[in-house]
Write a protein that holds these residues in place. Structure first.
Motif, PDB file in Angstrom:
ATOM      1  N   LEU A  95       1.064  -1.142   0.169  1.00 41.45           N
ATOM      2  CA  LEU A  95       0.037   0.029   0.182  1.00 41.45           C
ATOM      3  C   LEU A  95       1.104   0.616  -0.221  1.00 41.45           C
ATOM      4  N   GLY A  96       1.916   0.974   0.015  1.00 43.98           N
ATOM      5  CA  GLY A  96       3.364   2.227  -0.922  1.00 43.98           C
ATOM      6  C   GLY A  96       2.502   3.451  -1.401  1.00 43.98           C
ATOM      7  N   GLU A  97       3.044   3.954  -1.285  1.00 48.67           N
ATOM      8  CA  GLU A  97       2.214   5.493  -2.213  1.00 48.67           C
ATOM      9  C   GLU A  97       2.873   5.239  -3.672  1.00 48.67           C
ATOM     10  N   GLU A  98       4.546   4.840  -3.688  1.00 49.68           N
ATOM     11  CA  GLU A  98       4.353   4.037  -4.790  1.00 49.68           C
ATOM     12  C   GLU A  98       5.854   3.541  -4.844  1.00 49.68           C
ATOM     13  N   LYS A  99       6.488   2.828  -5.186  1.00 51.68           N
ATOM     14  CA  LYS A  99       6.759   1.774  -6.098  1.00 51.68           C
ATOM     15  C   LYS A  99       8.888   2.221  -6.172  1.00 51.68           C
ATOM     16  N   ALA A 100       9.523   1.334  -6.041  1.00 55.78           N
ATOM     17  CA  ALA A 100      11.262   1.961  -6.395  1.00 55.78           C
ATOM     18  C   ALA A 100      11.578   1.373  -7.135  1.00 55.78           C
ATOM     19  N   GLY A 101      12.391   1.763  -7.859  1.00 58.86           N
ATOM     20  CA  GLY A 101      13.084   0.756  -8.806  1.00 58.86           C
ATOM     21  C   GLY A 101      14.505   1.182  -9.810  1.00 58.86           C
ATOM     22  N   LEU A 102      15.198   0.415 -10.517  1.00 54.21           N
ATOM     23  CA  LEU A 102      15.977   1.023 -11.027  1.00 54.21           C
ATOM     24  C   LEU A 102      15.640   2.085 -12.062  1.00 54.21           C
ATOM     25  N   ASP A 103      14.482   1.954 -12.906  1.00 56.99           N
ATOM     26  CA  ASP A 103      13.599   2.324 -14.499  1.00 56.99           C
ATOM     27  C   ASP A 103      13.590   3.796 -13.893  1.00 56.99           C
ATOM     28  N   HIS A 104      13.251   4.343 -12.116  1.00 58.58           N
ATOM     29  CA  HIS A 104      12.598   5.423 -11.804  1.00 58.58           C
ATOM     30  C   HIS A 104      13.271   6.378 -10.799  1.00 58.58           C
ATOM     31  N   GLN A 105      13.068   7.699 -10.635  1.00 56.66           N
ATOM     32  CA  GLN A 105      13.140   7.591  -9.059  1.00 56.66           C
ATOM     33  C   GLN A 105      12.054   8.232  -8.440  1.00 56.66           C
ATOM     34  N   LEU A 106      12.326   7.490  -6.896  1.00 51.95           N
ATOM     35  CA  LEU A 106      10.628   7.888  -6.067  1.00 51.95           C
ATOM     36  C   LEU A 106      10.201   9.846  -6.161  1.00 51.95           C
ATOM     37  N   SER A 107       9.317  10.171  -6.025  1.00 49.03           N
ATOM     38  CA  SER A 107       9.349  11.741  -6.101  1.00 49.03           C
ATOM     39  C   SER A 107      10.232  12.674  -4.764  1.00 49.03           C
ATOM     40  N   ASP A 108      10.200  13.449  -4.930  1.00 45.17           N
ATOM     41  CA  ASP A 108      11.057  13.731  -3.866  1.00 45.17           C
ATOM     42  C   ASP A 108      10.287  14.455  -2.303  1.00 45.17           C
ATOM     43  N   ALA A 109       9.099  14.559  -2.975  1.00 45.05           N
ATOM     44  CA  ALA A 109       7.804  14.235  -1.807  1.00 45.05           C
ATOM     45  C   ALA A 109       7.984  13.010  -0.767  1.00 45.05           C
ATOM     46  N   TYR A 110       7.966  11.683  -1.969  1.00 45.31           N
ATOM     47  CA  TYR A 110       7.595  10.865  -0.820  1.00 45.31           C
ATOM     48  C   TYR A 110       8.974  10.533  -0.675  1.00 45.31           C
ATOM     49  N   ALA A 111      10.204  10.276  -1.171  1.00 44.91           N
ATOM     50  CA  ALA A 111      11.544  10.042  -0.244  1.00 44.91           C
ATOM     51  C   ALA A 111      12.019  10.068   0.326  1.00 44.91           C
ATOM     52  N   LYS A 112      10.856  12.356   0.624  1.00 45.38           N
ATOM     53  CA  LYS A 112      11.138  12.687   2.062  1.00 45.38           C
ATOM     54  C   LYS A 112      10.292  11.939   2.977  1.00 45.38           C
ATOM     55  N   LYS A 113       9.123  11.308   2.840  1.00 43.10           N
ATOM     56  CA  LYS A 113       8.409  11.031   3.371  1.00 43.10           C
ATOM     57  C   LYS A 113       8.767   9.472   4.068  1.00 43.10           C
ATOM     58  N   ILE A 114      10.047   8.737   3.314  1.00 42.12           N
ATOM     59  CA  ILE A 114      10.393   7.351   3.467  1.00 42.12           C
ATOM     60  C   ILE A 114      11.350   8.031   4.179  1.00 42.12           C
ATOM     61  N   LYS A 115      11.455   8.822   4.551  1.00 38.05           N
ATOM     62  CA  LYS A 115      13.446   8.897   5.057  1.00 38.05           C
ATOM     63  C   LYS A 115      13.135   9.559   5.983  1.00 38.05           C
ATOM     64  N   HIS A 116      11.277  10.385   6.659  1.00 40.15           N
ATOM     65  CA  HIS A 116      10.880  10.972   7.628  1.00 40.15           C
ATOM     66  C   HIS A 116      10.812   9.884   8.457  1.00 40.15           C
ATOM     67  N   ALA A 117      10.052   8.466   7.560  1.00 38.51           N
ATOM     68  CA  ALA A 117       9.786   7.260   8.707  1.00 38.51           C
ATOM     69  C   ALA A 117      11.071   7.014   9.658  1.00 38.51           C
ATOM     70  N   TYR A 118      12.513   6.657   8.225  1.00 36.82           N
ATOM     71  CA  TYR A 118      12.885   6.110   8.818  1.00 36.82           C
ATOM     72  C   TYR A 118      14.026   6.398   9.862  1.00 36.82           C
TER      73      TYR A 118
END
Length: 492
Positions: free
Chosen positions: A283-306
């Motif tokens: 149910l993560g809002e975005e999926k990570a992958g080697l063919d694309h980057q997460l959006s900046d907003a979601y990347a910050k959310k995941i780092k915030h969570a960690y």
């Protein structure tokens, strides 16, 4: 691991240090060991860090915090097996998460101790394990969705093995817990990879583990034996869950993105990671992958969570250390905090571990020795396999003869770092070697390039593989790398 020409010098320097900290044989210090799952080498007291770890910072100010500690394998079970045995992997099975579950509990007790904890037990220590020290979340052998068994993963190491499952019912349910009592398994992965829980510290399993540790310290206060107390905290392992108050420590927009968010140049896809564990939280809002980057907003959310999850564990460590001091046990207890491997938070376009890059291999390590006057952030290269002989030297206990690690006890009494050390790591059909300046990795596979070289003087983010244009450097380093091939791969 040190260069061969340093071994003789180091040996001479260590002669006479068996009773290094001045502890009498009759008053051996206790050991409080805290393992933190997926705690990479990003702590509040390190330069340019935005993560908040005030309790680990305080511990580091009273001891030695290593910036260049490297694990042998970037996955939980195999990393812990190497650390616990002081041995590098020499078989493919030893690179897997289930090496202890599959083999250790079926191996008859022998003259060789199953772990350094077993060795301490044989040498007069009362050993207590709480939480995840080996791979199992509570120390018992059973699958993620099975009933708890009575079979210990390490059958000979523990005098006592404790855990509070709370409302989650089993250790593995607790490991993947959400605040409402559900877990990743019960929700069939229909969950997010993060949660800010409307609960206090006891609303997640690590809070319960901490209270068990505090209770046990009070009991051990009156023990006639020295003790080894191992406490294993789950966070910041996925899912990145923590009480809301730890999320509130951060302003999400101000959390920096990875400085190297793209796939490194001149590497094969097989060296990288598709972030499958992260994407398994469906149910993560975005999926990570080697063919694309997460959006900046979601990347910050995941780092915030960690970060929030890491700050939650830091707070639990603070409670345990406060109790150690209140009981005056800190005056005769060695404290060690160890991360079992690192984690990519968007670096190299990866969200996860399981690579032979710096972010997956570099993890937290702090030692505090009672009575020591040495306080420093040390950039010497050390390995997880070195911790076993270091503990034995500090305690005045003779090592078994077949360890791969080498004691770094001298670094804990010196204000200086030590140059010339080497760390070896293994994964993805490859061996990676870290020197003071370089990371050289050799893969035993068909996909090219099979050799990667990164110069940490000019490229500490490991963004560009420069092996192709530096054959002389590769040729000079390769014999050292081959010394780390313990039999995993056929030497050519």
């Amino acid at each position: 691991m040190e260069h061969k020409f340093l071994k003789h010098i180091v040996f001479i320097a260590l002669v006479g240090l068996t009773n290094f900290s001045g502890f009498a044989q009759s008053n051996r210090p206790n050991v409080l060991f805290i393992a933190v799952d997926d705690l990479r080498s990003e702590l509040g007291h390190f330069e340019n860090s935005t993560i908040l770890t005030p309790n680990l910072d305080k511990l580091a100010s009273e001891g030695v915090s290593f910036t260049n500690h490297f694990v042998q394998v970037p996955t939980c079970g195999a990393s812990r097996a190497a650390f616990l045995t002081g041995k590098r992997p020499s078989r493919q099975a030893q690179l897997g998460n289930n090496i202890m579950q599959d083999e250790f509990h079926q191996t008859p007790e022998s003259e060789t101790p199953e772990t350094f904890i077993h060795h301490l037990k044989r040498n007069g220590y009362h050993t207590v394990g709480i939480g995840k020290i080996s791979h199992s979340a509570d120390g018992y052998v059973y699958g993620y969705e099975e009933e708890v068994s009575s079979q210990r993963e390490l059958p000979y190491s523990w005098d006592e093995l404790l855990f509070d499952h709370g409302k989650w019912g089993t250790g593995w349910n607790a490991f993947f817990a959400y605040a409402d009592g559900e877990n990743r398994q019960s929700m069939q992965k229909q969950v997010k990879p993060y949660e800010a829980g409307d609960v206090d510290d006891l609303g997640y399993p690590d809070g319960l583990t901490t209270q068990l540790a505090i209770k046990k310290l009070r009991e051990l206060k009156n023990s006639s034996q020295p003790f080894f107390l191992g406490v294993g905290l789950f966070k910041p392992h996925l899912p990145f869950t923590a009480p809301q108050k730890y999320w509130d420590l951060y302003v999400e927009d101000q959390i920096p993105l990875a400085k190297n968010p793209t796939v490194p140049q001149n590497v094969a896809r097989q060296s990288l990671l598709e972030s499958g564990e992260f994407n398994g939280y469906q149910l993560g809002e975005e999926k990570a992958g080697l063919d694309h980057q997460l959006s900046d907003a979601y990347a910050k959310k995941i780092k915030h969570a960690y970060y929030a999850a890491a700050s939650y564990s830091d707070a639990q460590i603070g409670l345990i250390l406060d109790e150690l001091e209140a009981l005056e046990l800190d005056q005769n207890t060695i404290v060690i905090v160890w991360g079992d491997h690192g984690w990519h938070l968007g670096e190299q376009q990866i969200w996860g571990k399981h690579t032979l890059f710096e972010n997956a291999l570099n993890s937290a390590l702090i030692f505090k020795i009672p009575g020591s006057k040495v306080s420093k952030i040390d950039n010497s290269i050390v390995e997880s396999v070195d911790i076993y002989p270091t503990i034995m030297e500090l305690l005045g206990v003779k090592n078994p003869t077949d360890l791969d690690g080498e004691s770094f006890a001298s670094l804990l009494k010196s204000k200086e770092a030590q140059a010339g050390n080497i760390a070896y790591s293994y994964y993805h059909n490859g061996i990676s070697m870290r020197t003071d300046r370089y990371r050289l990795t050799k893969y035993f596979r068909g996909a090219e390039p099979t050799i990667e070289l990164y110069d940490h003087n000019t490229d500490p983010l490991e963004s560009v593989n420069i092996a192709g244009e530096n054959p002389k450097i590769v040729a000079e380093l390769m014999p050292l790398l081959e010394e780390g091939n313990t039999g995993l791969y056929e030497k050519k």
